[in-house]
Design a protein around this motif. Structure first.
Motif, PDB file in Angstrom:
ATOM      1  N   ALA A 351       0.817  -1.220   0.000  1.00 49.99           N
ATOM      2  CA  ALA A 351       0.000   0.000   0.000  1.00 49.99           C
ATOM      3  C   ALA A 351       0.848   1.267   0.000  1.00 49.99           C
ATOM      4  O   ALA A 351       0.528   2.242  -0.689  1.00 49.99           O
ATOM      5  N   ASP A 352       1.938   1.272   0.776  1.00 52.10           N
ATOM      6  CA  ASP A 352       2.765   2.487   0.846  1.00 52.10           C
ATOM      7  C   ASP A 352       3.325   2.856  -0.522  1.00 52.10           C
ATOM      8  O   ASP A 352       3.317   4.027  -0.917  1.00 52.10           O
ATOM      9  N   GLN A 353       3.826   1.844  -1.254  1.00 52.96           N
ATOM     10  CA  GLN A 353       4.385   2.131  -2.575  1.00 52.96           C
ATOM     11  C   GLN A 353       3.308   2.584  -3.550  1.00 52.96           C
ATOM     12  O   GLN A 353       3.531   3.497  -4.349  1.00 52.96           O
ATOM     13  N   ILE A 354       2.146   1.945  -3.497  1.00 55.03           N
ATOM     14  CA  ILE A 354       1.051   2.314  -4.402  1.00 55.03           C
ATOM     15  C   ILE A 354       0.629   3.758  -4.149  1.00 55.03           C
ATOM     16  O   ILE A 354       0.487   4.557  -5.076  1.00 55.03           O
ATOM     17  N   HIS A 355       0.439   4.098  -2.880  1.00 56.64           N
ATOM     18  CA  HIS A 355       0.069   5.476  -2.539  1.00 56.64           C
ATOM     19  C   HIS A 355       1.145   6.455  -2.996  1.00 56.64           C
ATOM     20  O   HIS A 355       0.843   7.536  -3.514  1.00 56.64           O
ATOM     21  N   GLY A 356       2.402   6.085  -2.783  1.00 62.86           N
ATOM     22  CA  GLY A 356       3.484   6.988  -3.143  1.00 62.86           C
ATOM     23  C   GLY A 356       3.481   7.352  -4.613  1.00 62.86           C
ATOM     24  O   GLY A 356       3.627   8.517  -4.989  1.00 62.86           O
ATOM     25  N   PRO A 601      29.872  -2.232 -14.196  1.00 66.23           N
ATOM     26  CA  PRO A 601      31.174  -2.388 -13.547  1.00 66.23           C
ATOM     27  C   PRO A 601      31.579  -1.109 -12.812  1.00 66.23           C
ATOM     28  O   PRO A 601      31.774  -0.061 -13.408  1.00 66.23           O
ATOM     29  N   GLY A 602      31.647  -1.185 -11.491  1.00 66.43           N
ATOM     30  CA  GLY A 602      32.115  -0.063 -10.684  1.00 66.43           C
ATOM     31  C   GLY A 602      31.131   1.065 -10.497  1.00 66.43           C
ATOM     32  O   GLY A 602      31.447   2.061  -9.841  1.00 66.43           O
ATOM     33  N   ARG A 603      29.946   0.953 -11.045  1.00 62.41           N
ATOM     34  CA  ARG A 603      28.998   2.061 -10.982  1.00 62.41           C
ATOM     35  C   ARG A 603      27.577   1.500 -10.909  1.00 62.41           C
ATOM     36  O   ARG A 603      27.276   0.458 -11.486  1.00 62.41           O
ATOM     37  N   LEU A 604      26.684   2.229 -10.229  1.00 64.36           N
ATOM     38  CA  LEU A 604      25.297   1.783 -10.124  1.00 64.36           C
ATOM     39  C   LEU A 604      24.356   2.978 -10.101  1.00 64.36           C
ATOM     40  O   LEU A 604      24.760   4.106  -9.799  1.00 64.36           O
ATOM     41  N   ARG A 605      23.138   2.698 -10.434  1.00 67.22           N
ATOM     42  CA  ARG A 605      22.060   3.648 -10.174  1.00 67.22           C
ATOM     43  C   ARG A 605      20.927   2.863  -9.533  1.00 67.22           C
ATOM     44  O   ARG A 605      20.688   1.699  -9.860  1.00 67.22           O
ATOM     45  N   PHE A 606      20.230   3.521  -8.623  1.00 69.17           N
ATOM     46  CA  PHE A 606      19.157   2.872  -7.866  1.00 69.17           C
ATOM     47  C   PHE A 606      17.965   3.818  -7.813  1.00 69.17           C
ATOM     48  O   PHE A 606      18.081   4.942  -7.317  1.00 69.17           O
ATOM     49  N   ASP A 607      16.840   3.387  -8.351  1.00 61.75           N
ATOM     50  CA  ASP A 607      15.613   4.185  -8.350  1.00 61.75           C
ATOM     51  C   ASP A 607      14.699   3.722  -7.228  1.00 61.75           C
ATOM     52  O   ASP A 607      14.567   2.515  -6.976  1.00 61.75           O
ATOM     53  N   PHE A 608      14.045   4.670  -6.561  1.00 58.43           N
ATOM     54  CA  PHE A 608      13.189   4.328  -5.434  1.00 58.43           C
ATOM     55  C   PHE A 608      12.018   5.304  -5.371  1.00 58.43           C
ATOM     56  O   PHE A 608      12.092   6.430  -5.878  1.00 58.43           O
ATOM     57  N   THR A 609      10.939   4.859  -4.760  1.00 54.31           N
ATOM     58  CA  THR A 609       9.748   5.693  -4.649  1.00 54.31           C
ATOM     59  C   THR A 609       9.907   6.661  -3.489  1.00 54.31           C
ATOM     60  O   THR A 609      10.266   6.274  -2.379  1.00 54.31           O
ATOM     61  N   ALA A 610       9.640   7.926  -3.775  1.00 49.92           N
ATOM     62  CA  ALA A 610       9.717   8.965  -2.739  1.00 49.92           C
ATOM     63  C   ALA A 610       8.988  10.191  -3.256  1.00 49.92           C
ATOM     64  O   ALA A 610       9.050  10.507  -4.451  1.00 49.92           O
ATOM     65  N   SER A 696      18.462  12.599  -7.705  1.00 49.11           N
ATOM     66  CA  SER A 696      17.688  13.399  -8.657  1.00 49.11           C
ATOM     67  C   SER A 696      16.333  12.761  -8.885  1.00 49.11           C
ATOM     68  O   SER A 696      16.072  11.632  -8.459  1.00 49.11           O
ATOM     69  N   SER A 697      15.460  13.479  -9.574  1.00 48.60           N
ATOM     70  CA  SER A 697      14.139  12.970  -9.942  1.00 48.60           C
ATOM     71  C   SER A 697      14.215  12.337 -11.324  1.00 48.60           C
ATOM     72  O   SER A 697      14.839  12.881 -12.235  1.00 48.60           O
ATOM     73  N   VAL A 698      13.554  11.183 -11.479  1.00 51.00           N
ATOM     74  CA  VAL A 698      13.493  10.538 -12.799  1.00 51.00           C
ATOM     75  C   VAL A 698      12.057  10.329 -13.248  1.00 51.00           C
ATOM     76  O   VAL A 698      11.807   9.703 -14.271  1.00 51.00           O
ATOM     77  N   GLY A 699      11.103  10.849 -12.515  1.00 46.22           N
ATOM     78  CA  GLY A 699       9.708  10.686 -12.881  1.00 46.22           C
ATOM     79  C   GLY A 699       8.816  11.002 -11.708  1.00 46.22           C
ATOM     80  O   GLY A 699       9.274  11.320 -10.612  1.00 46.22           O
ATOM     81  N   SER A 700       7.546  10.898 -11.952  1.00 45.55           N
ATOM     82  CA  SER A 700       6.567  11.214 -10.925  1.00 45.55           C
ATOM     83  C   SER A 700       6.694  10.252  -9.746  1.00 45.55           C
ATOM     84  O   SER A 700       6.450   9.059  -9.873  1.00 45.55           O
ATOM     85  N   GLY A 701       7.115  10.781  -8.585  1.00 41.19           N
ATOM     86  CA  GLY A 701       7.202   9.970  -7.380  1.00 41.19           C
ATOM     87  C   GLY A 701       8.374   9.011  -7.347  1.00 41.19           C
ATOM     88  O   GLY A 701       8.424   8.129  -6.495  1.00 41.19           O
ATOM     89  N   VAL A 702       9.323   9.155  -8.273  1.00 35.61           N
ATOM     90  CA  VAL A 702      10.473   8.252  -8.324  1.00 35.61           C
ATOM     91  C   VAL A 702      11.752   9.079  -8.295  1.00 35.61           C
ATOM     92  O   VAL A 702      11.920  10.019  -9.077  1.00 35.61           O
ATOM     93  N   ARG A 703      12.654   8.750  -7.386  1.00 33.32           N
ATOM     94  CA  ARG A 703      13.941   9.427  -7.254  1.00 33.32           C
ATOM     95  C   ARG A 703      15.054   8.451  -7.626  1.00 33.32           C
ATOM     96  O   ARG A 703      14.842   7.237  -7.662  1.00 33.32           O
ATOM     97  N   ARG A 704      16.236   8.981  -7.867  1.00 34.20           N
ATOM     98  CA  ARG A 704      17.378   8.136  -8.248  1.00 34.20           C
ATOM     99  C   ARG A 704      18.629   8.576  -7.515  1.00 34.20           C
ATOM    100  O   ARG A 704      18.915   9.772  -7.416  1.00 34.20           O
ATOM    101  N   VAL A 705      19.367   7.590  -6.975  1.00 33.66           N
ATOM    102  CA  VAL A 705      20.715   7.849  -6.481  1.00 33.66           C
ATOM    103  C   VAL A 705      21.687   7.103  -7.385  1.00 33.66           C
ATOM    104  O   VAL A 705      21.383   6.018  -7.883  1.00 33.66           O
ATOM    105  N   GLU A 706      22.847   7.710  -7.607  1.00 33.31           N
ATOM    106  CA  GLU A 706      23.917   7.068  -8.365  1.00 33.31           C
ATOM    107  C   GLU A 706      25.132   6.971  -7.473  1.00 33.31           C
ATOM    108  O   GLU A 706      25.347   7.818  -6.593  1.00 33.31           O
ATOM    109  N   ALA A 707      25.904   5.930  -7.697  1.00 32.72           N
ATOM    110  CA  ALA A 707      27.044   5.703  -6.806  1.00 32.72           C
ATOM    111  C   ALA A 707      28.169   5.014  -7.554  1.00 32.72           C
ATOM    112  O   ALA A 707      27.963   4.334  -8.558  1.00 32.72           O
TER     113      ALA A 707
END
Length: 890
Positions: A351-356, A601-610, A696-707
């Motif tokens: 439910a939390d993700q759907i609402h987000g 290799p050596g790099r990632l991106r991770f998208d999450f709801t927020a 950063s933002s990548v869409g409605s309700g979705v953020r992204r971290v890169e590392a």
């Protein structure tokens, strides 16, 4: 009888009659020819097409479905819906008409106390295909249906196919008579409003060829085996069993609709137009909830576009009804989750993700409505300035396509301003976009023919045995080759090829982890460089690469070896995503669910709801927490277990992901437990270092971290340290004092820039008095046509033109035109006083004349307007064009 009970009763009945209960597949279709699952048989399509062997002879399911062809009709009728559920029973060469027909009749007519639906047999009619004497005889002689309630219909009504060459067969349908108050006597052939279809039994026994979709195609012959495919609409049956007129009054959609009515203060059934809006809201909120639960995110293409469209239609209708900008979607989504969670418990768990996701899209659309309204007003002003009452289809399409502005909103706002909209042009542009998308899909060769190539290989060879969790190289046998999309037996030097091996150490791209690279060596005969590995269909690994030398032949024994350095680097990135996920959940709560990832290799991106950006302090905390876990050197463990057991242990299942009964759980002590099929390190200390690059933002309700991870992270820190050292030396400031020193310098620079701007503006305005004194008359109009110094900006031009106009007063008509060339592109501003406007001068008209001379365009209000162009050599010509137009005014 509630909807959930109808579904339970259906599955129980067929399970008791030897069918395997198959859970609903995701709404997102595995079939590359489909966007969403539109019918209950789609998950079983490979079995009907004989592309795969079914694990059971009989099956039954309640399948979630989405149909998007009639979105515009939803709400206007009581029949159309976007999301619906199809009850079905299926036989794969096991039983046929003589069992399917009696089973359907028994379930429909048996008393409720005996497990049936308790429908009065005297209210039921059946239809059969024109020449299907066998089906009619079963209905008449075995079931006992009166011959006068059995009707025959043609291919368009009672013959089924997928719309493409493949399996097909005659149908037999069960209809319910709603009574004389709903229409004419005479059965389904007379009136399908009164006689409502509730069940379609498809007798899949023939193979069809090319031709029309509904009829007119040739029958090529019999299928090797006869199959059963049936479909019973859950919502439609619920409306009958609950004694309501339509699906919008059932226990599921009805509760959402009534909640929308309460929130907006509009009673259902009192206003036909409002009723349409309430039905749109109820259907679309439920559809959106189910789509988001299956991992779809709002976007501008494919499934994301469909989700965004239905969400925005529901939000728009909510605002039309309530008359304000209230936010209601969270409340309505909660109602949808509540009414559907008995059938689909995962809705409550997620439910939390759907609402987000849905809350963020509502907020995003509120911003779009504001910006879209501004853009609409500008386009409307241009339309009126040109003397037209027709809002162009191109403007309407731009508002819709670029800014997500609904066409119905454009129509309504245009009408409020006395404008019509060129809907034909809008529809042509929309159709052109759809045609282009279809052509693009065709060009990419995604269709049955291509999938069947891999399906034949899978059928012939079985699933690929993945060795990569424990092995980095090994012997294998070439079971198949694909060259140019077709089966091949040999590939030679220079060929682009896909190899199917019986076993492989190569990881196929999935779960955000990039595929392995490496080599396949044919002893003494050749080498294939592998640069990608994909799973075109479940279970089959396609090793894509180029034959470097020699040749490779089906049945060759080969040596497959991955690039171990690359694998290790990718695995470190993948393990880091798990740690970052846990740290984000600790910082933001369980609503921070994974929405995508990519492990390089050596790099990632991770998208999450927020719903909003992370603060700088939160980013620092997440990074510090992850690196603390690295320092603890926690063992990374893996084991297979059941899905239920893994969830009970607290493992995270990725939102919208599909899992089988057996899953692989990756755990790093109590800090992280996730279901994951990827490769990982042996202990967290092997990651070395994780450095977050930003958020950063990548869409409605979705953020992204890169590392960055490992040596790449170290190199980044080393580079940054060197840069800080250089700054410290150049500014003669200790490292720890650099932020304050730079802040002071920036503040001084900004203050200097403001002072320079004031001086420049004052210098420009100094010319105002001289320009006013130098005005000349063209007829009765006092005119100033002036070229300002190059580099003068648009704002200064506007200020100068208005100042000159003010100095000339209102005793005579006045037109002031000033041009400058900032940054090599000419800009023109025209100002006309009230007396000039009364005399027929319009600033928008004059600026258009000048802008066209400059090779561009522009517009604005009657008193002041601005335009520009590309031809800096035409400034004098532009000023003369303004003077010429002034001379033409009576």
């Amino acid at each position: 009888m509630e909807t959930a009970e109808i579904a339970r009763r259906f599955l129980t009945f067929f399970e008791n009659n030897g069918h395997t209960v198959v859970p609903s597949a995701s709404l997102v279709a595995d079939d590359p020819t489909l966007l969403f699952v539109p019918a209950g048989m789609v998950p079983f399509k490979p079995y009907f097409l004989e592309q795969a062997t079914p694990p059971y002879d009989r099956a039954t399911s309640v399948q979630k479905c989405i149909r998007t062809n009639d979105i515009e009709e939803v709400g206007k009728t009581s029949r159309h819906a976007t999301f619906f559920q199809m009850l079905g029973n299926f036989s794969f060469g096991d039983y046929f008409k003589e069992q399917a027909i009696p089973l359907a009749w028994k379930l429909v007519t048996d008393p409720v106390a005996e497990g049936g639906f308790g429908i009065d047999p005297d209210r039921l009619w059946v239809t059969v295909y024109l020449d299907d004497d066998e089906a009619e005889a079963i209905w008449r002689d075995k079931v006992g249906v009166s011959p006068d309630r059995i009707q025959r219909r043609d291919m368009e009504d009672n013959f089924w196919s997928m719309g493409v060459p493949g399996p097909c067969g005659p149908c037999s349908e069960i209809f319910y008579d709603r009574g004389p108050e709903h229409g004419a006597e005479g059965g389904p052939v007379a009136d399908e409003d009164r006689y409502v279809e509730i069940w379609n039994l498809v007798f899949m026994q023939f193979e069809r060829g090319e031709g029309g979709t509904k009829k007119g195609y040739p029958i090529l012959g019999d299928l090797p085996s006869k199959n059963i495919d049936t479909g019973l609409g859950l919502e439609r049956l619920a409306s009958l069993l609950q004694g309501v007129d339509n699906i919008y009054e059932t226990d599921t959609l009805g509760r959402i609709l009534q909640r929308a009515a309460h929130l907006t203060g509009v009673a259902y059934g009192t206003n036909p137009r409002a009723d349409v809006s309430l039905r749109v809201i109820a259907d679309h909120v439920r559809s959106a909830t189910m789509l988001v639960a299956d991992g779809v995110k709002p976007g501008n293409e494919k499934g994301g576009y469909v989700l965004r469209r239905i969400l925005r239609r529901s939000i728009r209708n909510l605002r039309l009804l309530s008359g304000d900008e209230s936010f209601h979607m969270h409340d309505l989504t909660e109602t949808a989750i509540s009414v559907m969670s008995e059938q689909y418990p995962e809705l409550r768990a997620n439910a939390d993700q759907i609402h987000g996701v849905i809350d963020a899209e509502e907020k995003n659309f509120a911003d779009t409505l504001r910006s879209g309204t501004t853009l609409f007003n500008r386009a409307a002003e241009r339309t009126k300035a040109a003397g037209s009452t027709g809002f162009s289809g191109a403007d309407a399409f731009q508002l819709h396509d670029t800014y997500g502005f609904p066409i119905d909103l454009t129509l309504e706002m245009a009408a409020e301003q006395g404008l019509t909209v060129d809907e034909d042009a809008f529809r042509r542009l929309m159709q052109g976009q759809k045609d282009a998308a279809k052509a693009d899909a065709k060009a990419k060769k995604i269709g049955n023919a291509d999938v069947s190539t891999y399906a034949r290989l899978l059928e012939r060879s079985g699933p690929t045995d993945f060795l990569g969790y424990t092995e980095t190289e090994g012997e294998a046998t070439v079971l198949g080759l694909v060259v140019n999309g077709e089966d091949a037996t040999i590939a030679r030097a220079g060929d682009k090829v896909e190899l199917v091996l019986d076993r492989t150490p190569f990881y196929a791209e999935s779960g955000g982890q990039l595929a392995d690279k490496g080599t396949v060596t044919i002893d003494g005969r050749g080498v294939v460089d592998i640069d990608d590995v994909q799973k075109p269909i479940a279970g089959l690994f396609a090793h894509r690469g180029t034959v470097r030398s020699g040749e490779v032949v089906v049945d060759d024994t080969v040596h497959a070896a991955i690039d171990t350095g690359r694998r290790g680097s990718v695995s470190r990135s993948h393990s880091a995503t798990h740690l970052i996920h846990s740290a984000l959940r600790n910082a933001l709560g369980p609503s921070a669910g994974q929405a995508g990832s990519e492990n390089q290799p050596g790099r990632l991106r991770f998208d999450f709801t927020a719903g909003k950006a992370l603060t700088g302090d939160q980013l620092v905390h997440v990074e510090e927490e992850v690196n603390t876990v690295l320092a603890e050197d926690i063992e990374v463990r893996y084991h297979e277990t059941t899905l239920d057991n893994a969830l009970a242990m607290g493992a995270l299942a990725m939102f919208g992901e599909k899992y089988g009964d057996t899953v692989r759980m990756v755990e790093m002590s109590d800090y992280s437990r996730e279901l994951c099929g990827g490769t990982h390190v042996g202990a967290t200390g092997q990651l070395g270092l994780v450095k977050l690059l930003g958020e950063s933002s990548v869409g409605s309700g979705v953020r992204r971290v890169e590392a960055l991870v490992g040596i790449d992270a170290f190199r980044r820190l080393s580079t940054e340290s060197a840069l800080v050292g250089q700054l410290s030396e150049q500014l003669k400031t200790p490292r720890e004092d650099l932020p304050q020193r730079i802040d002071t310098m920036v503040s001084r620079l900004r203050a200097a820039e403001k002072e320079i701007e004031k001086l420049r503006a004052a210098q420009v305005l100094q010319a105002a008095d001289g320009l006013a004194k130098g005005a000349h008359d063209i007829g009765s109009v006092r005119v100033v046509a002036h070229r300002a110094p190059d580099g003068t900006g648009p704002d200064d031009l506007r200020t100068l033109a208005l100042d000159v106009r003010g100095r000339l007063g209102e005793d005579h008509p006045v037109a002031v035109a000033i041009v400058a060339v900032p940054k090599d592109r000419p800009v023109v501003v025209v100002a006309v006083n009230k007396t000039g406007q009364a005399a027929g001068l319009k600033a928008g008209d004059l600026v258009g004349v000048a802008a066209r001379a400059l090779g561009g365009g522009g517009g604005g209000k009657a008193d002041v307007a601005q335009g520009g162009g590309t031809d800096a050599s035409a400034v004098d010509a532009a000023l003369r064009a303004v003077e010429q137009r002034v001379s033409e005014v009576p």
